[in-house]
Every structure is written in C-alpha cells, then in structure tokens.
Scaffold this motif. Structure first.
Motif, PDB file in Angstrom:
ATOM      1  N   LYS A 240       0.832  -1.205   0.000  1.00  0.00           N
ATOM      2  CA  LYS A 240       0.000   0.000   0.000  1.00  0.00           C
ATOM      3  C   LYS A 240       0.866   1.254   0.000  1.00  0.00           C
ATOM      4  O   LYS A 240       1.794   1.387   0.780  1.00  0.00           O
ATOM      5  CB  LYS A 240      -0.921  -0.012   1.233  1.00  0.00           C
ATOM      6  N   GLY A 241       0.552   2.176  -0.902  1.00  0.00           N
ATOM      7  CA  GLY A 241       1.257   3.442  -0.979  1.00  0.00           C
ATOM      8  C   GLY A 241       2.566   3.396  -1.731  1.00  0.00           C
ATOM      9  O   GLY A 241       3.248   4.420  -1.829  1.00  0.00           O
ATOM     10  N   THR A 242       2.926   2.260  -2.289  1.00  0.00           N
ATOM     11  CA  THR A 242       4.195   2.122  -3.007  1.00  0.00           C
ATOM     12  C   THR A 242       3.941   1.396  -4.328  1.00  0.00           C
ATOM     13  O   THR A 242       2.817   1.008  -4.646  1.00  0.00           O
ATOM     14  CB  THR A 242       5.233   1.340  -2.194  1.00  0.00           C
ATOM     15  N   GLN A 243       5.019   1.191  -5.073  1.00  0.00           N
ATOM     16  CA  GLN A 243       4.963   0.410  -6.303  1.00  0.00           C
ATOM     17  C   GLN A 243       5.743  -0.893  -6.156  1.00  0.00           C
ATOM     18  O   GLN A 243       6.240  -1.441  -7.141  1.00  0.00           O
ATOM     19  CB  GLN A 243       5.495   1.241  -7.474  1.00  0.00           C
ATOM     20  N   GLN A 244       5.846  -1.383  -4.928  1.00  0.00           N
ATOM     21  CA  GLN A 244       6.451  -2.687  -4.683  1.00  0.00           C
ATOM     22  C   GLN A 244       5.391  -3.766  -4.867  1.00  0.00           C
ATOM     23  O   GLN A 244       4.296  -3.673  -4.314  1.00  0.00           O
ATOM     24  CB  GLN A 244       7.043  -2.760  -3.280  1.00  0.00           C
ATOM     25  N   LEU A 245       5.725  -4.785  -5.630  1.00  0.00           N
ATOM     26  CA  LEU A 245       4.777  -5.834  -5.988  1.00  0.00           C
ATOM     27  C   LEU A 245       5.247  -7.173  -5.446  1.00  0.00           C
ATOM     28  O   LEU A 245       6.402  -7.557  -5.632  1.00  0.00           O
ATOM     29  CB  LEU A 245       4.638  -5.903  -7.516  1.00  0.00           C
TER      30      LEU A 245
ATOM     31  N   LEU B  37      -0.089  -4.998   3.320  1.00  0.00           N
ATOM     32  CA  LEU B  37      -0.595  -3.680   3.685  1.00  0.00           C
ATOM     33  C   LEU B  37       0.529  -2.662   3.512  1.00  0.00           C
ATOM     34  O   LEU B  37       1.369  -2.782   2.640  1.00  0.00           O
ATOM     35  CB  LEU B  37      -1.130  -3.693   5.122  1.00  0.00           C
ATOM     36  N   ARG B  38       0.569  -1.655   4.389  1.00  0.00           N
ATOM     37  CA  ARG B  38       1.529  -0.563   4.242  1.00  0.00           C
ATOM     38  C   ARG B  38       2.940  -0.957   4.654  1.00  0.00           C
ATOM     39  O   ARG B  38       3.918  -0.474   4.083  1.00  0.00           O
ATOM     40  CB  ARG B  38       1.052   0.645   5.074  1.00  0.00           C
ATOM     41  N   GLY B  39       3.088  -1.806   5.647  1.00  0.00           N
ATOM     42  CA  GLY B  39       4.409  -2.177   6.139  1.00  0.00           C
ATOM     43  C   GLY B  39       5.146  -3.106   5.196  1.00  0.00           C
ATOM     44  O   GLY B  39       4.571  -3.655   4.237  1.00  0.00           O
ATOM     45  N   GLU B  40       6.427  -3.314   5.465  1.00  0.00           N
ATOM     46  CA  GLU B  40       7.254  -4.212   4.653  1.00  0.00           C
ATOM     47  C   GLU B  40       7.039  -5.653   5.099  1.00  0.00           C
ATOM     48  O   GLU B  40       7.971  -6.362   5.470  1.00  0.00           O
ATOM     49  CB  GLU B  40       8.727  -3.828   4.755  1.00  0.00           C
ATOM     50  N   THR B  41       5.790  -6.086   5.054  1.00  0.00           N
ATOM     51  CA  THR B  41       5.413  -7.435   5.443  1.00  0.00           C
ATOM     52  C   THR B  41       4.398  -7.972   4.445  1.00  0.00           C
ATOM     53  O   THR B  41       3.760  -7.221   3.713  1.00  0.00           O
ATOM     54  CB  THR B  41       4.808  -7.467   6.861  1.00  0.00           C
ATOM     55  N   ALA B  42       4.248  -9.290   4.448  1.00  0.00           N
ATOM     56  CA  ALA B  42       3.245  -9.948   3.610  1.00  0.00           C
ATOM     57  C   ALA B  42       2.828 -11.233   4.304  1.00  0.00           C
ATOM     58  O   ALA B  42       3.574 -11.786   5.132  1.00  0.00           O
ATOM     59  CB  ALA B  42       3.794 -10.239   2.215  1.00  0.00           C
ATOM     60  N   VAL B  43       1.638 -11.721   3.978  1.00  0.00           N
ATOM     61  CA  VAL B  43       1.139 -12.965   4.554  1.00  0.00           C
ATOM     62  C   VAL B  43       0.652 -13.845   3.412  1.00  0.00           C
ATOM     63  O   VAL B  43       0.051 -13.360   2.439  1.00  0.00           O
ATOM     64  CB  VAL B  43       0.012 -12.688   5.581  1.00  0.00           C
ATOM     65  N   THR B  44       0.958 -15.152   3.491  1.00  0.00           N
ATOM     66  CA  THR B  44       0.626 -16.082   2.411  1.00  0.00           C
ATOM     67  C   THR B  44      -0.034 -17.326   2.983  1.00  0.00           C
ATOM     68  O   THR B  44       0.215 -17.721   4.132  1.00  0.00           O
ATOM     69  CB  THR B  44       1.887 -16.494   1.635  1.00  0.00           C
TER      70      THR B  44
ATOM     71  N   ILE C  95      -5.885  -7.788   8.312  1.00  0.00           N
ATOM     72  CA  ILE C  95      -6.778  -6.781   8.883  1.00  0.00           C
ATOM     73  C   ILE C  95      -5.980  -5.558   9.298  1.00  0.00           C
ATOM     74  O   ILE C  95      -6.349  -4.424   8.992  1.00  0.00           O
ATOM     75  CB  ILE C  95      -7.555  -7.380  10.066  1.00  0.00           C
ATOM     76  N   ASP C  96      -4.897  -5.757  10.007  1.00  0.00           N
ATOM     77  CA  ASP C  96      -3.918  -4.708  10.268  1.00  0.00           C
ATOM     78  C   ASP C  96      -2.537  -5.334  10.178  1.00  0.00           C
ATOM     79  O   ASP C  96      -2.394  -6.452   9.672  1.00  0.00           O
ATOM     80  CB  ASP C  96      -4.184  -3.994  11.604  1.00  0.00           C
ATOM     81  N   GLU C  97      -1.526  -4.648  10.667  1.00  0.00           N
ATOM     82  CA  GLU C  97      -0.154  -5.121  10.481  1.00  0.00           C
ATOM     83  C   GLU C  97       0.178  -6.356  11.307  1.00  0.00           C
ATOM     84  O   GLU C  97       1.194  -7.009  11.057  1.00  0.00           O
ATOM     85  CB  GLU C  97       0.841  -4.006  10.828  1.00  0.00           C
ATOM     86  N   THR C  98      -0.652  -6.709  12.279  1.00  0.00           N
ATOM     87  CA  THR C  98      -0.366  -7.868  13.134  1.00  0.00           C
ATOM     88  C   THR C  98      -1.510  -8.865  13.201  1.00  0.00           C
ATOM     89  O   THR C  98      -1.365  -9.916  13.819  1.00  0.00           O
ATOM     90  CB  THR C  98      -0.026  -7.416  14.565  1.00  0.00           C
ATOM     91  N   THR C  99      -2.657  -8.574  12.601  1.00  0.00           N
ATOM     92  CA  THR C  99      -3.845  -9.422  12.679  1.00  0.00           C
ATOM     93  C   THR C  99      -4.295  -9.809  11.284  1.00  0.00           C
ATOM     94  O   THR C  99      -4.295  -8.976  10.377  1.00  0.00           O
ATOM     95  CB  THR C  99      -4.983  -8.694  13.411  1.00  0.00           C
ATOM     96  N   PHE C 100      -4.686 -11.078  11.107  1.00  0.00           N
ATOM     97  CA  PHE C 100      -5.157 -11.536   9.808  1.00  0.00           C
ATOM     98  C   PHE C 100      -6.123 -12.701  10.006  1.00  0.00           C
ATOM     99  O   PHE C 100      -6.181 -13.321  11.080  1.00  0.00           O
ATOM    100  CB  PHE C 100      -3.989 -11.935   8.898  1.00  0.00           C
ATOM    101  N   VAL C 101      -6.902 -12.995   8.966  1.00  0.00           N
ATOM    102  CA  VAL C 101      -7.873 -14.083   8.989  1.00  0.00           C
ATOM    103  C   VAL C 101      -7.580 -15.016   7.830  1.00  0.00           C
ATOM    104  O   VAL C 101      -7.026 -14.608   6.799  1.00  0.00           O
ATOM    105  CB  VAL C 101      -9.324 -13.566   8.898  1.00  0.00           C
ATOM    106  N   SER C 102      -7.968 -16.299   7.998  1.00  0.00           N
ATOM    107  CA  SER C 102      -7.734 -17.300   6.959  1.00  0.00           C
ATOM    108  C   SER C 102      -8.960 -18.187   6.835  1.00  0.00           C
ATOM    109  O   SER C 102      -9.734 -18.344   7.777  1.00  0.00           O
ATOM    110  CB  SER C 102      -6.501 -18.154   7.284  1.00  0.00           C
ATOM    111  N   GLY C 103      -9.118 -18.771   5.647  1.00  0.00           N
ATOM    112  CA  GLY C 103     -10.203 -19.705   5.401  1.00  0.00           C
ATOM    113  C   GLY C 103      -9.674 -20.981   4.784  1.00  0.00           C
ATOM    114  O   GLY C 103      -8.718 -20.950   3.989  1.00  0.00           O
ATOM    115  N   GLY C 104     -10.307 -22.111   5.137  1.00  0.00           N
ATOM    116  CA  GLY C 104      -9.826 -23.400   4.661  1.00  0.00           C
ATOM    117  C   GLY C 104     -10.920 -24.253   4.067  1.00  0.00           C
ATOM    118  O   GLY C 104     -12.067 -23.824   3.921  1.00  0.00           O
ATOM    119  N   ASP C 105     -10.567 -25.502   3.720  1.00  0.00           N
ATOM    120  CA  ASP C 105     -11.501 -26.388   3.052  1.00  0.00           C
ATOM    121  C   ASP C 105     -12.477 -27.058   4.004  1.00  0.00           C
ATOM    122  O   ASP C 105     -13.319 -27.850   3.571  1.00  0.00           O
ATOM    123  CB  ASP C 105     -10.742 -27.441   2.240  1.00  0.00           C
ATOM    124  N   THR C 106     -12.409 -26.782   5.305  1.00  0.00           N
ATOM    125  CA  THR C 106     -13.416 -27.280   6.243  1.00  0.00           C
ATOM    126  C   THR C 106     -14.525 -26.265   6.479  1.00  0.00           C
ATOM    127  O   THR C 106     -15.407 -26.503   7.295  1.00  0.00           O
ATOM    128  CB  THR C 106     -12.772 -27.603   7.598  1.00  0.00           C
TER     129      THR C 106
END
Length: 568
Positions: A274-279, A315-322, A402-413
């Motif tokens: 967010k806010g950059t051109q880093q992909l 999001l905005r920070g230098e982090t990603a979740v996979t 959701i924010d820089e430290t919180t996230f949600v995930s969904g699975g096949d159950t």
C-alpha cells in the motif's frame, strides 16, 4: 619535438576570480548567531583552508580565461531554507518545523482548486488528513464501523463480459475503474460511473513449435489469468497467469508495459504494498518474488512453503502474509529482516500427536471454537459444536490482513480462523461459516461436506471483513473491540462460486453521480466487489448451475444505517 597541433598558447594557470575578502565574507554567512568568538575564529580558519585547497585544485584547469563549464561554482555556501535535505547545523526542533511545513504544503497541493478555503483547511481537511495518516502508519485497527451499515438495501452493478468464470475483480482506490479477469485469458476494464466496458486486453496466441520457451516480446498473456492487483496511485495493473509470467499494464494508456519471468509454475496471486509500487507475487512453485515497478526490476525471492501458494496479501508495512494450501501453514514474511513466522493451521493428526509424546485430542489445540472453550467442561450443546469442528482441515485456501499484526484465513473445512502474530495458534475459530454441501450418493445416501472458504477480504484497518463460498451469499463479519473474536452481522446475495472479494473505501462523492445506482439513497461510503463464476478459479472440479448463476463481477454499495433502520 611535440606536435604543433597539441601546442597551446593559452596560459595554463590563472588566479581565482574570487578575492580573499569575498571568501571571508562567504565564510561569515554560515556563522550562527550567539556563538563565541573562539568558535568564529575556528570556522573562519577552516573556511580559509578550504579556499586554499580549492585554489590548488583549480590551478590545474586548462580552459580559457573567458570561462567554460569548469568555471561553474558547484558548491553553495548557504543552503536554501526550503530544501528538504537535512542541514548539519539544524536543530531537531527546526527540522521538525521544516518537515511539518513541507507536509502541509503537500496536503494543500493535493487538494483540487475551489475545494477549500483557508479556514476549512485549518479546521477540517488538514487535521483529518493528519489524523488518518497517523492512524494508518500505526498499523492498528482504528475503524470500528461494522455496526454502522445496513446490508439489506444496496445498489448492485453487474458486469458481464467473460465467457468463462471470473477469476479476479479489483477496483482502483479512486473508484473510477474496475478490472476483471477470466479463465479465457482476457482482462476487461470497466467504468464505475457508467458501468460500461471501456477497454479489453485479450489473450495472445503463440505458434506451436519445438521451442518450449515463451518469447519475451509477446505483449500479453498466453494462458488463463488467475489474479489481479492495482497500485495505490492507479497507474499500474499487475496480473498473474498460468503462463508463469507476471504482467504489468499501464492502465492510463491501456497498454502492456513489461512481463516478468522467473516463476517456474503458475502465478496464483499478486499484491501491491500500500502506498508504493512494490509488488509481491505468489506461485505454485512455492516461492514469493518481490518486484519494484518504479525501476521495473526484480528484487528478491523468498522461500519457505512446502506446497503451492494460493493467496497473498500485504498492507503498508514491509510485510506480507501467504496461504500455503496443503502444507497447512500461513507464513508472515518480514521483508526487511529476511525472516518469516510460521502459523500452522488445520486439524492435528494422531501420528503427529503420538510422535510428540501426547494423546490425540482432535482440535484441542485451539483456544476457542465457535466461542466454546475446549479445555473446560463441555455441555451437550458444546459437544455438538465440537463434533462439527472435528472436520480435518487439509488445505488453507485464502488469507487477508486486517492490520499489520492481525489476519484471517479460510480453509476447506469451511472454518475461518483469526490470527495474531503474537501467538502461533488461532485466537478464534468459527466453523461451518457457509454451511454444508449436500450430495446424494447411490451407495452412501446423503453425503454432507462443509463448503470451503473460497475467498476472504477485509476493510483495511477496520473491524469488518467478508467471506465467500458457493452457498449464494457473501457474509460480513464483525471483530470485537479486543480483536479476540468475531460474529456475523449481515450478508448480500452472490449466486455462484465467489472467486474474488474486495472491500473498497469510496472517496467522498466518488459514485454519487453513477448512472446505475439508486438516486434516493444518501452519499456512498463503502463498496464490496465480488468476482463470481460457475467454476472455481483454479480448476473445474466444482460446477454451480442454477437461477441467477453467471460469470460476472458485481459491485454493491452499502449505506449507513438511518434512525428508522432496525438493527438485526
């Protein structure tokens, strides 16, 4: 004897045009008021030594007395006060004041002419902009808005233009354009004001020969497109495809810019910081790659997953979740530190439990399942919920920050898990979020399996997120104040398989004049964007047919509650 061609009659040495008195005067300009005489003497002596050194260096010049490019004085004795560079003699207080003035000037420049007067800027616009920037840079949830909206009255826009299932649908931050991709390999560009298609990027065909390498001069994709992402400034559109390339499009000019190779399998997900051109890009080859579109170059590759990467978010920070599919892990990547946090989801196996020296207790590792504490005494109602929760999760399909430290995930159950970077286990788990999928078998009778979560998305830095499956609804969930649990607050109709979700914050007055929305409603604020299809975006093992099911992207507008609207 030297050649006369190289002989020069000009004087090779000359004196500086700047006199000693002028040099002393220039040295006095940088002196600060209030300094002692001894410090002044030191500064003057240092300046005189620098002048002498410059005279020795300048004596080697061979140009004429008339002056040339070498006569230009490149050193500035006094730096301009409006410069953004740091001054060595600037105090911390002066630096803060200078940066604040530059920031306020940039805020004023970003506003259109006629939008403001001086009093309004001072009281509202600048203060609100500063507050919003501070809250976003804090990286924490600060918008508690889930209870403020009515999910029963909406203005839908349906965009139909793909032969096969829509795999991804994203809108620009200014809510001007919508981009959709389909299994047939086409990207469509839509105007959100009129609801009409204004451009299309078609699949490119290549001649089939003995060479297996993909030609680099092909301007477009040659296979199915699985994911899309738009940069924050709305200039670039990134696309991931089964042809193992990451495509970059200039959507202002509606043209192909560049195709990045490097992945050894299908590119399943793309996301901009967010806010950059880093992909960031995720692939079936189990790697994540980082590209910088400001320089149109590759940066680095991240390794760690043991199975295909199905979803990626940033999001905005230098982090990603996979989400790592059947390795049943979610990985939180710290790009600057070159490290990762591993969060293991899914049901625990009996073999792993025995190897670890304990007894197999099913899902006993989670703190809460549907709000029921696992470790405490279980009532009959609690036992029923525990039965429902014992479906073994084999794959984590999607994830959203959701924010820089919180996230949600969904699975096949059919379960949605809430995670925090401070804990390895899910903070909260909601099972069977989209019900059961029932199939009549000739030998087994009625077979009921949970509908897996095909997509999740969040309203950035807020307490609201959405989930999708193929039960015909997109469901809205609300986080509690402490981010420890969530509950259902509403749903909107979505016939078909939900392959893509986005929650967009609409700028003020962005879609007020749209031709397709209902005129009697108040100004717009939030817009969920849903990509639908008859099949799942990654395969054909699931086919949904029925009334209203089609390959399309839908745009909804949710409105704030009025005084007369009852709360569900």
């Amino acid at each position: 004897m030297p050649d006369s061609f190289f002989a020069s009659t000009k004087n090779r040495k000359r004196k500086r045009s700047v006199s000693a008195t002028e040099g002393a005067r220039g040295a006095k300009k940088i002196l600060r008021k209030g300094k002692s005489s001894s410090q002044d003497t030191k500064l003057v002596n240092a300046s005189t030594r620098r002048k002498a050194t410059d005279e020795e260096l300048n004596s080697d010049r061979t140009d004429s007395e008339g002056g040339g490019i070498d006569d230009i004085e490149l050193r500035a004795d006094v730096q301009p006060e409006t410069s953004g560079d740091e001054d060595e003699q600037e105090t911390p207080a002066e630096k803060r004041l200078r940066l604040a003035k530059l920031y306020l000037d940039s805020v004023k420049d970003g506003l259109a002419e006629g939008e403001f007067d001086a009093a309004e800027i001072d009281r509202e616009l600048i203060s609100e902009r500063l507050r919003q920037d501070v809250l976003e840079h804090s990286g924490k949830v600060h918008l508690f808005v889930a209870d403020l909206y009515d999910f029963t009255s909406m203005s839908p826009l349906r965009c139909r233009g793909h032969r096969f299932s829509v795999t991804s649908a994203v809108a620009s931050d200014d809510a001007q354009f919508l981009y959709t991709s389909g299994k047939e390999g086409t990207i469509n560009k839509w105007s959100l004001q009129s609801g009409r298609k204004i451009a299309a990027f078609y699949k490119q065909r290549v001649s089939k020969g003995k060479e297996k390498a993909l030609p680099q001069n092909i301007q477009g994709h040659t296979d199915e497109i699985l994911a899309l992402a738009v940069s924050s400034d709305g200039r670039y559109l990134a696309s991931g495809s089964k042809d193992r390339r990451v495509g970059v499009w200039d959507v202002e000019k509606d043209e192909w810019v560049k195709g990045f190779g490097g992945h050894k399998d299908s590119v399943s997900s793309v996301a901009f910081r967010k806010g950059t051109q880093q992909l960031y890009t995720g692939s079936f080859d189990r790697t994540i790659k980082l590209f910088d579109l400001s320089a149109m170059g590759y940066v680095e590759t991240l390794f760690g997953h043991q199975d295909t990467i199905l979803c990626l978010d940033a999001l905005r920070g230098e982090t990603a979740v996979t989400a790592g599919a059947r390795d049943r892990t979610i990985r939180f990547w710290k790009i600057a530190d070159e490290s990762q946090l591993v969060f293991r989801g899914g049901g625990r196996s009996a073999i792993r439990e025995l190897l670890e020296g304990g007894a197999f207790d099913g899902q006993a590792d989670e703190e809460h399942v549907n709000g029921v504490e696992v470790d405490g005494p279980k009532s009959s109602k609690g036992k029923e919920k525990m039965k429902e929760s014992k479906y073994a999760e084999g794959s984590i399909e999607c994830v959203a920050m959701i924010d820089e430290t919180t996230f949600v995930s969904g699975g096949d159950t059919g379960s949605i898990c809430l995670w925090n970077t401070q804990k390895k286990k899910p903070v909260y788990t909601q099972t069977l979020c989209h019900g059961f999928h029932e199939v009549q078998s000739s030998t087994e009778g009625l077979v009921r399996t949970p509908r897996w979560i095909t997509a999740v998305a969040s309203l950035r830095y807020s307490d609201m997120f959405v989930s999708g499956s193929w039960d015909g609804n997109v469901r809205f969930w609300k986080l509690d104040q402490k981010l420890r649990s969530f509950s259902l607050v509403g749903s909107i109709p979505a016939p078909g398989v939900v392959n893509s979700l986005q929650l967009l914050v609409l700028p003020k007055g962005a879609l007020d004049g749209a031709s397709w929305r209902e005129k009697e409603h108040q100004p717009t604020t939030k817009s969920p964007i849903v990509g639908l299809g008859q099949e799942h975006r990654l395969g054909r093992w699931l086919s949904v047919k029925g009334e209203g099911v089609m390959n399309a992207a839908t745009v909804h507008i949710i409105y704030p509650r009025t005084q007369t609207t009852p709360k569900p």
